[in-house]
Every structure is written in C-alpha cells, then in structure tokens.
Design a protein around this motif. Structure first.
Motif, PDB file in Angstrom:
ATOM      1  N   ALA A   1       0.843  -1.208   0.000  1.00  0.00           N
ATOM      2  CA  ALA A   1       0.000   0.000   0.000  1.00  0.00           C
ATOM      3  C   ALA A   1       0.877   1.258   0.000  1.00  0.00           C
ATOM      4  O   ALA A   1       0.558   2.241  -0.679  1.00  0.00           O
ATOM      5  N   GLY A   2       1.983   1.221   0.737  1.00  0.00           N
ATOM      6  CA  GLY A   2       2.869   2.402   0.800  1.00  0.00           C
ATOM      7  C   GLY A   2       3.416   2.739  -0.575  1.00  0.00           C
ATOM      8  O   GLY A   2       3.434   3.902  -0.991  1.00  0.00           O
ATOM      9  N   LEU A   3       3.838   1.712  -1.316  1.00  0.00           N
ATOM     10  CA  LEU A   3       4.370   1.964  -2.661  1.00  0.00           C
ATOM     11  C   LEU A   3       3.261   2.511  -3.567  1.00  0.00           C
ATOM     12  O   LEU A   3       3.463   3.462  -4.317  1.00  0.00           O
ATOM     13  N   ARG A   4       2.064   1.936  -3.478  1.00  0.00           N
ATOM     14  CA  ARG A   4       0.949   2.409  -4.318  1.00  0.00           C
ATOM     15  C   ARG A   4       0.587   3.865  -3.987  1.00  0.00           C
ATOM     16  O   ARG A   4       0.299   4.659  -4.872  1.00  0.00           O
ATOM     17  N   ARG A   5       0.600   4.196  -2.720  1.00  0.00           N
ATOM     18  CA  ARG A   5       0.351   5.597  -2.317  1.00  0.00           C
ATOM     19  C   ARG A   5       1.385   6.518  -2.976  1.00  0.00           C
ATOM     20  O   ARG A   5       1.037   7.538  -3.587  1.00  0.00           O
ATOM     21  N   ASN A   6       2.656   6.113  -2.908  1.00  0.00           N
ATOM     22  CA  ASN A   6       3.722   6.944  -3.475  1.00  0.00           C
ATOM     23  C   ASN A   6       3.581   7.064  -4.986  1.00  0.00           C
ATOM     24  O   ASN A   6       3.790   8.136  -5.566  1.00  0.00           O
ATOM     25  N   VAL A   7       3.238   5.947  -5.631  1.00  0.00           N
ATOM     26  CA  VAL A   7       3.134   5.948  -7.092  1.00  0.00           C
ATOM     27  C   VAL A   7       1.922   6.782  -7.529  1.00  0.00           C
ATOM     28  O   VAL A   7       1.996   7.538  -8.506  1.00  0.00           O
ATOM     29  N   ALA A   8       0.830   6.697  -6.777  1.00  0.00           N
ATOM     30  CA  ALA A   8      -0.350   7.517  -7.114  1.00  0.00           C
ATOM     31  C   ALA A   8       0.023   8.992  -7.073  1.00  0.00           C
ATOM     32  O   ALA A   8      -0.343   9.773  -7.983  1.00  0.00           O
ATOM     33  N   ILE A   9       0.765   9.390  -6.077  1.00  0.00           N
ATOM     34  CA  ILE A   9       1.163  10.802  -5.962  1.00  0.00           C
ATOM     35  C   ILE A   9       2.082  11.191  -7.124  1.00  0.00           C
ATOM     36  O   ILE A   9       1.921  12.256  -7.738  1.00  0.00           O
ATOM     37  N   ALA A  10       3.015  10.305  -7.459  1.00  0.00           N
ATOM     38  CA  ALA A  10       3.915  10.584  -8.587  1.00  0.00           C
ATOM     39  C   ALA A  10       3.128  10.686  -9.895  1.00  0.00           C
ATOM     40  O   ALA A  10       3.418  11.532 -10.759  1.00  0.00           O
ATOM     41  N   LEU A  11       2.097   9.840 -10.048  1.00  0.00           N
ATOM     42  CA  LEU A  11       1.250   9.924 -11.255  1.00  0.00           C
ATOM     43  C   LEU A  11       0.542  11.283 -11.288  1.00  0.00           C
ATOM     44  O   LEU A  11       0.427  11.916 -12.349  1.00  0.00           O
ATOM     45  N   GLY A  12       0.087  11.733 -10.125  1.00  0.00           N
ATOM     46  CA  GLY A  12      -0.563  13.049 -10.050  1.00  0.00           C
ATOM     47  C   GLY A  12       0.407  14.157 -10.453  1.00  0.00           C
ATOM     48  O   GLY A  12       0.045  15.090 -11.186  1.00  0.00           O
ATOM     49  N   ASN A  13       1.631  14.040 -10.008  1.00  0.00           N
ATOM     50  CA  ASN A  13       2.628  15.058 -10.356  1.00  0.00           C
ATOM     51  C   ASN A  13       2.932  15.032 -11.855  1.00  0.00           C
ATOM     52  O   ASN A  13       3.185  16.074 -12.473  1.00  0.00           O
ATOM     53  N   TRP A  14       2.890  13.835 -12.443  1.00  0.00           N
ATOM     54  CA  TRP A  14       3.119  13.714 -13.896  1.00  0.00           C
ATOM     55  C   TRP A  14       1.938  14.330 -14.652  1.00  0.00           C
ATOM     56  O   TRP A  14       2.114  15.155 -15.555  1.00  0.00           O
ATOM     57  N   LEU A  15       0.734  13.939 -14.250  1.00  0.00           N
ATOM     58  CA  LEU A  15      -0.473  14.434 -14.941  1.00  0.00           C
ATOM     59  C   LEU A  15      -0.566  15.961 -14.862  1.00  0.00           C
ATOM     60  O   LEU A  15      -1.043  16.612 -15.813  1.00  0.00           O
ATOM     61  N   ALA A  16      -0.100  16.534 -13.751  1.00  0.00           N
ATOM     62  CA  ALA A  16      -0.214  17.991 -13.567  1.00  0.00           C
ATOM     63  C   ALA A  16       0.552  18.763 -14.640  1.00  0.00           C
ATOM     64  O   ALA A  16       0.236  19.913 -14.936  1.00  0.00           O
ATOM     65  N   GLY A  17       1.549  18.098 -15.261  1.00  0.00           N
ATOM     66  CA  GLY A  17       2.348  18.781 -16.279  1.00  0.00           C
ATOM     67  C   GLY A  17       1.856  18.526 -17.691  1.00  0.00           C
ATOM     68  O   GLY A  17       2.494  18.959 -18.664  1.00  0.00           O
ATOM     69  N   MET A  18       0.748  17.804 -17.855  1.00  0.00           N
ATOM     70  CA  MET A  18       0.290  17.400 -19.208  1.00  0.00           C
ATOM     71  C   MET A  18      -0.893  18.224 -19.669  1.00  0.00           C
ATOM     72  O   MET A  18      -1.809  18.469 -18.880  1.00  0.00           O
ATOM     73  N   ASP A  19      -0.886  18.584 -20.970  1.00  0.00           N
ATOM     74  CA  ASP A  19      -2.069  19.270 -21.500  1.00  0.00           C
ATOM     75  C   ASP A  19      -3.173  18.254 -21.773  1.00  0.00           C
ATOM     76  O   ASP A  19      -4.352  18.517 -21.553  1.00  0.00           O
ATOM     77  N   THR A  20      -2.766  17.081 -22.318  1.00  0.00           N
ATOM     78  CA  THR A  20      -3.747  16.010 -22.549  1.00  0.00           C
ATOM     79  C   THR A  20      -3.375  14.855 -21.629  1.00  0.00           C
ATOM     80  O   THR A  20      -2.294  14.274 -21.766  1.00  0.00           O
ATOM     81  N   PRO A  21      -4.227  14.527 -20.673  1.00  0.00           N
ATOM     82  CA  PRO A  21      -3.843  13.499 -19.695  1.00  0.00           C
ATOM     83  C   PRO A  21      -3.616  12.127 -20.318  1.00  0.00           C
ATOM     84  O   PRO A  21      -4.354  11.735 -21.225  1.00  0.00           O
ATOM     85  N   ASP A  22      -2.588  11.450 -19.859  1.00  0.00           N
ATOM     86  CA  ASP A  22      -2.285  10.103 -20.355  1.00  0.00           C
ATOM     87  C   ASP A  22      -3.415   9.148 -19.949  1.00  0.00           C
ATOM     88  O   ASP A  22      -3.713   9.015 -18.753  1.00  0.00           O
ATOM     89  N   PRO A  23      -4.066   8.496 -20.935  1.00  0.00           N
ATOM     90  CA  PRO A  23      -5.237   7.678 -20.594  1.00  0.00           C
ATOM     91  C   PRO A  23      -4.907   6.498 -19.677  1.00  0.00           C
ATOM     92  O   PRO A  23      -5.710   6.127 -18.823  1.00  0.00           O
ATOM     93  N   GLU A  24      -3.709   5.907 -19.852  1.00  0.00           N
ATOM     94  CA  GLU A  24      -3.369   4.754 -18.993  1.00  0.00           C
ATOM     95  C   GLU A  24      -3.199   5.193 -17.539  1.00  0.00           C
ATOM     96  O   GLU A  24      -3.640   4.511 -16.614  1.00  0.00           O
ATOM     97  N   ALA A  25      -2.563   6.346 -17.372  1.00  0.00           N
ATOM     98  CA  ALA A  25      -2.365   6.853 -16.007  1.00  0.00           C
ATOM     99  C   ALA A  25      -3.720   7.138 -15.372  1.00  0.00           C
ATOM    100  O   ALA A  25      -3.976   6.752 -14.214  1.00  0.00           O
ATOM    101  N   VAL A  26      -4.597   7.777 -16.136  1.00  0.00           N
ATOM    102  CA  VAL A  26      -5.927   8.092 -15.609  1.00  0.00           C
ATOM    103  C   VAL A  26      -6.667   6.801 -15.268  1.00  0.00           C
ATOM    104  O   VAL A  26      -7.266   6.668 -14.191  1.00  0.00           O
ATOM    105  N   GLY A  27      -6.576   5.809 -16.164  1.00  0.00           N
ATOM    106  CA  GLY A  27      -7.268   4.526 -15.940  1.00  0.00           C
ATOM    107  C   GLY A  27      -6.794   3.854 -14.659  1.00  0.00           C
ATOM    108  O   GLY A  27      -7.609   3.366 -13.862  1.00  0.00           O
ATOM    109  N   GLU A  28      -5.490   3.836 -14.436  1.00  0.00           N
ATOM    110  CA  GLU A  28      -4.958   3.192 -13.225  1.00  0.00           C
ATOM    111  C   GLU A  28      -5.424   3.932 -11.972  1.00  0.00           C
ATOM    112  O   GLU A  28      -5.744   3.323 -10.948  1.00  0.00           O
ATOM    113  N   LEU A  29      -5.452   5.261 -12.067  1.00  0.00           N
ATOM    114  CA  LEU A  29      -5.858   6.041 -10.885  1.00  0.00           C
ATOM    115  C   LEU A  29      -7.352   5.876 -10.607  1.00  0.00           C
ATOM    116  O   LEU A  29      -7.766   5.770  -9.447  1.00  0.00           O
ATOM    117  N   VAL A  30      -8.139   5.834 -11.672  1.00  0.00           N
ATOM    118  CA  VAL A  30      -9.585   5.630 -11.476  1.00  0.00           C
ATOM    119  C   VAL A  30      -9.811   4.272 -10.808  1.00  0.00           C
ATOM    120  O   VAL A  30     -10.585   4.154  -9.852  1.00  0.00           O
TER     121      VAL A  30
END
Ligand code: B12
Ligand code: SF4
Ligand code: SF4
Length: 390
Positions: free
Chosen positions: A335-364
């Motif tokens: 769970a700790g690793l997943r928490r960290n990875v979710a936050i890193a995905l959020g930081n990645w998405l924050a820099g994108m004009d068009t959100p990466d669909p795979e990242a969004v799918g995993e987070l959903v």
C-alpha cells in the motif's frame, strides 16, 4: 595485547575488510556517546515523525551507552560498504518513470553487509588466541552508527546529515561490530569539509534540511524528508508536500547527488548485490540463509529503464511480492508503494495538456482500492489533471 600487536592486527583487519569488498574499516572505543543529547533534543522537537522506535526510552539509553547492548564490549569496528551506481535511462528526468533511491535498487543491504561483518568477525576470532565475542549491526540496533563512524575516522557529518568521506563521498552503508577485545582506536575525523557550501540545503525539494545548530550538528526535520515520507511514514503524505516529491517513489538521493564530494568521488560499487536487481527480468540468485528468499522470480517490470509509474501502479500484490523479494523496498509495503506511485502519477499528470489515458485509468481503478490512503492519494492525483481552458 601489546599496541604493536594490536596495530598490526588492525592493519590486517582492514586488509581482510578490503578482501571482503568493504571500502573502509575503522576502529573506535565504546565510550559514551557525545551525540545522544542532540538526539534527545531532536526527538523532543518531534522531528522523527512517526518513527516511534527511535524515541523508545530504552532505545535512547542504549544509543548513549553501548555497554547496555553488549556488556563486554571493548572496541567498535565500523565498516563502510559502497553502493554507488548510475541512474537507468529516464531517471530521474522522465516524470512518467519512478525514481527508486540507489540504496534500494539491488539486494537488501542489511543482509549483504551483515554477512561481510560476520565474516570479518570470524576472521578476527581466528587471530586472537582466546577468541572474540561479537555482535554485528546494520541499522537494526539502537546504535548511532554515524557518530561511531566519525569517531572511527570514516568521515564527517555533512549539512545533509550524511557521513561523508572527502575522497569517497557518501554513497556507502555503515555496519558496526561490537567486539570484546581491545583494539587500538583510529583517530576521529575532526574536520568539517562543508565550509560555506549549502548546495544540499538549497536543493532539498521539501526544506527538510535545517542547517547546523549552535553546536555544529546538522539538523533534519525528517517529517519533511522524502525518504521518510515514502519509506517510513504510514498514512497520507501531507498534501502540501505531495507536489514536491515529484517522481520519487521510494527514498531520495537529491541531497547527496548535489554534494560536490559525492558527485566527484563516488565510484560504481564493485558489490554485485547492490547492482540494479536483475530479478526484475530474469535470474536472481537465491539466498540459502533467508527463508523468505525462494529463488529466481518471474519478470515483473523490466529494468532497462526506470520503472514506468503506470506499470508500478498496475502491479498486483503477488507481483509486488515478487518484485520486492530480498530488496529493501519491501519496507514501504504494498500500500505504501501504491500511495507513493499515485502521488507521482498526479505530479506527472499535472504537467500534461492532454492526460495520459493509462495513467488516468490506473488512478480511477485505485479510487476503489481497499486501502483508504491509496484511494485518497488516487483522488488527489486525478484532481491535479489540468482543466481545459474555456
Ligand atoms: C532513522 C534513519 C533515517 C531517517 C532519519 C535520517 C536522519 N538524518 O536522521 C530517514 C528515514 C529520513 C533516513 C533517510 C536516509 N537514510 Co537513514 N537511517 C536512519 C537510522 C536507522 C537512524 C539514524 C538516526 O538515529 N537519526 C537521528 C539523528 C538525530 O541521529 P544521527 O543519524 O546519528 O545524526 C545526528 C548526530 O550524530 C548529530 N551530530 C552530528 N555532528 C554533531 C556534532 C555535535 C557537536 C553534536 C552534539 C551532534 C552532532 O547530528 C546528526 C543529525 O542530526 C540510521 C542507522 C543508524 N542506526 O544510525 C540510517 C542511516 C543513517 N541511513 C542511511 C541512508 C543510506 C539513508 C538514505 C540515503 C536512504 C535514501 N536514499 O533514501 C536517506 C538519507 C537522508 C538524509 N539526508 O539523512 C545510512 C547513512 C550512511 C551514511 N553514509 O551516512 C545509515 C547509517 C544506514 C546504514 N547502516 O548505512 N534515515
Ligand atoms: S533525502 Fe531528499 S528530501 Fe530528504 S533531506 Fe535529502 S534532499 Fe531533502
Ligand atoms: S552539499 Fe555542501 S553543505 Fe551539503 S553536505 Fe555536501 S559539502 Fe556539505
């Protein structure tokens, strides 16, 4: 034992250490700690956060006095084991990939270094007619390893709080042998080579490094340190710190990467155990002494590049189990690793004009994670997607 015998024994001990692959071996006395009062002040400030094991009364007392750990201790042997290595392609600059701190990319150092310490102690035992009693520690005991290392001449305390050697940098682990035989002590490392440099203080993304106090001790607020937050901390990571952790999903090396000594003098480690773990892809030799290590594992994530965040988020618990077997990375838990990875995905998405669909799918998908902390981190990450401008 005469001092001549002792000196040649310590010289031979260093040679033996070098043969075992240890970068440095030093000797100090088991006298009372000079730093334990500082540790007490640090704990009183609450800078240790949730690392309650550091604050336990008996543990603090034992840190101050090694005789409480081993009544018969007469000398302390401190060893340094180097783990430096280059970054895989894409790390740390590609925000779609996770950064795992160097120390955790190979086999768990606790096991590897402890074996070297025990081998060194057994060798010493064979050199002394009456035999040598010993206890070996790598991180696991209530021991101020860095103070002992400084006293044994292995380096100074940098403003990043690391023990640094002027010709080796700081990418080395420390291990300690308490022995019941008196050996001549090395000279403590007195000089402070930081001078007016403050590169680590300026580079720390979260402001965890607070500089030296009036006595000269470097101070860290571990509650802000990415290493603490991503490895030791349980529960949600404070929201204001999440954007600052970037793509660091396990540990942090930034305050070492910017240090001129570490930058200039680190050499790739010769210890195969510390190389990025080939098990991610293929073979991983089994540690016969370790009941948890049941041999080579299936490929989970290839290591030719830094691990893709999406792949890390997609890992099942069984895959995580295989991925982290025999590695220090297990400490954060699934769970700790997943928490960290979710936050890193959020930081990645924050820099994108068009959100990466795979990242969004995993987070959903993670919104319904059985662990509330992971689900909340996923919701936060999705909230960082840029809103289209009207
Ligand atoms: C708890 C812990 C952490 C915590 C807190 C770190 C910290 N800076 O205190 C967290 C989780 C944040 C952490 C992170 C890391 N850790 Co860690 N950690 C430990 C552990 C288990 C205990 C350290 C401790 O007691 N901290 C409390 C502080 C207050 O005590 P201290 O470390 O002795 O240092 C203080 C005093 O000695 C004093 N002091 C120094 N000079 C002077 C002078 C005077 C006059 C006085 C009075 C006092 C004084 O100031 C120092 C800092 O406040 C040690 C293993 C051990 N048993 O020692 C490993 C250890 C320190 N960690 C290690 C490593 C590798 C890391 C990471 C690099 C891992 C990573 N890549 O993510 C990071 C580095 C972050 C950093 N800049 O420190 C190595 C460090 C090796 C080295 N060359 O220094 C150790 C020694 C483990 C090992 N066996 O190799 N770690
Ligand atoms: S390890 Fe990272 S977060 Fe922690 S003090 Fe160093 S730079 Fe800051
Ligand atoms: S970066 Fe500079 S101030 Fe920080 S530990 Fe290294 S030499 Fe010292």
């Amino acid at each position: 034992m005469s001092s001549v015998d002792g000196s040649s024994l310590v010289a031979a001990l260093r040679e033996r250490g070098a043969a075992l692959g240890l970068a440095m071996v030093g000797v100090t006395t088991p006298e009372a700690s000079d730093h334990v009062a500082h540790v007490g002040r640090w704990l009183a400030q609450g800078y240790h956060g949730g690392m309650a094991y550091l604050a336990r009364e008996d543990a603090v007392a034992r840190r101050g006095d090694l005789h409480r750990t081993m009544e018969t201790v007469r000398s302390v042997v401190v060893a340094a084991d180097e783990y430096a290595q280059g970054d895989p392609p894409g790390v740390p600059d590609d925000p779609s990939r996770g950064v795992i701190a160097r120390y955790a990319r190979g086999r768990d150092y606790h096991k590897t270094l402890k074996k070297k310490l025990v081998a060194l102690a057994r060798w010493l035992d064979g050199q002394v007619a009456r035999g040598v009693g010993f206890r070996a520690y790598v991180d696991t005991g209530p021991i101020l390893e860095r103070e002992l290392a400084q006293r044994a001449g292995l380096g100074w305390f940098g403003k990043n709080t690391m023990l640094i050697h002027p010709r080796r940098g700081s990418y080395f682990f420390l291990g300690v042998l308490l022995v019941d035989v008196e050996l001549p002590a090395d000279k403590p490392f007195k000089a402070d080579h930081c001078g007016s440099c403050r590169a680590c203080l300026d580079a720390c993304p979260t402001g965890a490094l607070l500089g030296r106090d009036e006595r000269g001790a470097p101070v860290m607020d571990a509650r802000r340190c990415i290493s603490y937050l991503t490895i030791e901390h349980r529960g949600p990571i404070p929201e204001e710190l999440r954007p600052l952790t970037g793509n660091r999903v396990f540990g942090c090396d930034i305050c070492q990467e910017v240090c001129p000594y570490t930058h200039k003098f680190s050499r790739p480690s010769q210890e195969p155990d510390y190389s990025p773990r080939p098990a991610w892809e293929a073979e991983w030799d089994r540690d016969a002494d370790d009941p948890d290590d049941d041999g080579p594992t299936e490929a989970v994530i290839p290591t030719t590049d830094g691990p893709a965040l999406v792949a890390l988020m997609r890992m099942s618990e069984d895959e995580w189990d295989a991925y982290t077997r025999g590695s220090a990375m297990r400490r954060a838990g699934y769970a700790g690793l997943r928490r960290n990875v979710a936050i890193a995905l959020g930081n990645w998405l924050a820099g994108m004009d068009t959100p990466d669909p795979e990242a969004v799918g995993e987070l959903v998908a993670a919104l319904s994670d059985e662990d509330d902390v992971v689900a909340e981190a996923a919701a936060w990450a999705l909230g960082r997607i840029k809103r289209p401008s009207p």
